[in-house]
Motif scaffolding. Structure first.
Motif, short mmCIF file in Angstrom:
data_model
loop_
_atom_site.label_atom_id
_atom_site.label_comp_id
_atom_site.label_asym_id
_atom_site.label_seq_id
_atom_site.Cartn_x
_atom_site.Cartn_y
_atom_site.Cartn_z
N TRP A 16 0.77 -1.20 0.04
CA TRP A 16 -0.08 0.03 -0.08
C TRP A 16 1.03 1.25 -0.17
O TRP A 16 2.01 1.28 0.64
CB TRP A 16 -0.90 -0.12 1.37
N ILE A 70 1.06 4.84 1.25
CA ILE A 70 0.40 5.85 2.47
C ILE A 70 0.93 7.39 1.74
O ILE A 70 2.02 7.81 2.17
CB ILE A 70 0.80 5.44 3.69
N ARG A 116 0.88 11.18 3.24
CA ARG A 116 0.78 11.81 4.48
C ARG A 116 0.68 13.44 4.33
O ARG A 116 1.32 13.77 3.55
CB ARG A 116 1.84 11.47 5.58
N GLU A 163 -2.05 10.57 8.37
CA GLU A 163 -1.94 9.97 7.24
C GLU A 163 -3.29 10.51 6.48
O GLU A 163 -4.39 10.96 7.10
CB GLU A 163 -2.51 8.51 7.48
N ARG A 207 -4.61 6.09 1.84
CA ARG A 207 -4.07 5.04 1.52
C ARG A 207 -4.70 4.35 0.33
O ARG A 207 -5.82 4.22 0.26
CB ARG A 207 -4.50 4.04 2.95
#
Length: 241
Positions: A105, A107, A109, A115, A118
């Motif tokens: 995955w 991510i 940010r 976060e 995703r």
């Protein structure tokens, strides 16, 4: 060394090689007998001796200390200190078991580290091959502007494979040096796509730098995947000093 195809400002293409930039070794480490010493990778510990395993076996963190006094459960005397030569990376789950079907995955940010998004990681195909020439984009950027705006993650040196490609790359390096600029490099017909050197690799912006000295030349392809941005300044509120 990967083989790539480059295009110059005159629209000519040539197949050349790209190799990692290596610094010359100026320090030699020797042992007390004057023999050449080298670094090795040693096995520090096994999963069976991990802290979480010891806690579960002892029944709690407070009981681990007593088990350390009574014996050496944190050390596998048969394997700790073993010299590691040929290794492969594997993925394990929370139970310390090797898994074979891994879903990766991405991510995204926020600037504060929280976060934001995703999503499944996309495995991108390489777009830097001999069949897909890197075109001369014509976008020249001053060196000071580039190095103050982008973080360089890596670099490759472009080298010739014969006399014809030597002349080709020498002229390119001399042109870039005379303009004291870096050439923005990209993939695709319009040179506007990020460079993906290998399948599933990080996408980079490319900046080509040229240097010459007499009949010698140096072509460096600087790779960046991070841009420096000034932090946002919060507006002042009434009554603040």
């Amino acid at each position: 060394m990967p083989e790539i195809s480059l295009s110059n400002s005159k629209g000519r293409d040539a197949q050349v090689m790209a190799e990692s930039v290596r610094s010359a070794l100026s320090v030699r480490w020797i042992d007390r007998n004057g023999r050449q010493a080298s670094s090795v990778r040693l096995l520090r510990g096994t999963l069976a001796c991990d802290a979480d395993v010891l806690i579960s076996q002892s029944g709690g963190l407070d009981k681990v200390s007593q088990s350390l006094i009574d014996g050496d459960p944190e050390i596998d005397l048969e394997q700790v200190g073993m010299v590691m030569r040929e290794t492969s990376r594997v993925f394990v789950n929370t139970d310390r078991e090797i898994v074979h079907a891994v879903h990766q995955w991405e991510i995204v940010r926020n600037p504060d580290g929280t976060e934001r998004q995703r999503r499944p990681k996309k495995i991108s195909a390489s777009n830097v091959t001999p069949e897909q020439p890197l075109r001369w984009s014509g976008k020249l950027l001053p060196k000071t502007e580039v190095f103050n705006k982008f973080v360089m993650a890596s670099k490759l040196q472009i080298v010739h494979v014969n006399g014809l490609t030597y002349d080709f790359l020498f002229e390119m390096a001399k042109e870039l040096e005379s303009k004291n600029s870096l050439l923005l490099m990209g993939a695709g017909p319009k040179s506007n796509l990020p460079l993906i050197l290998r399948r599933g690799a990080v996408a980079y912006r490319g900046f080509l730098e040229g240097r010459t000295r007499g009949e010698q030349y140096c072509l460096l392809l600087h790779l960046s995947n991070m841009e420096l941005k000034a932090p946002e300044v919060a507006p002042e509120t009434e009554g603040s000093s």
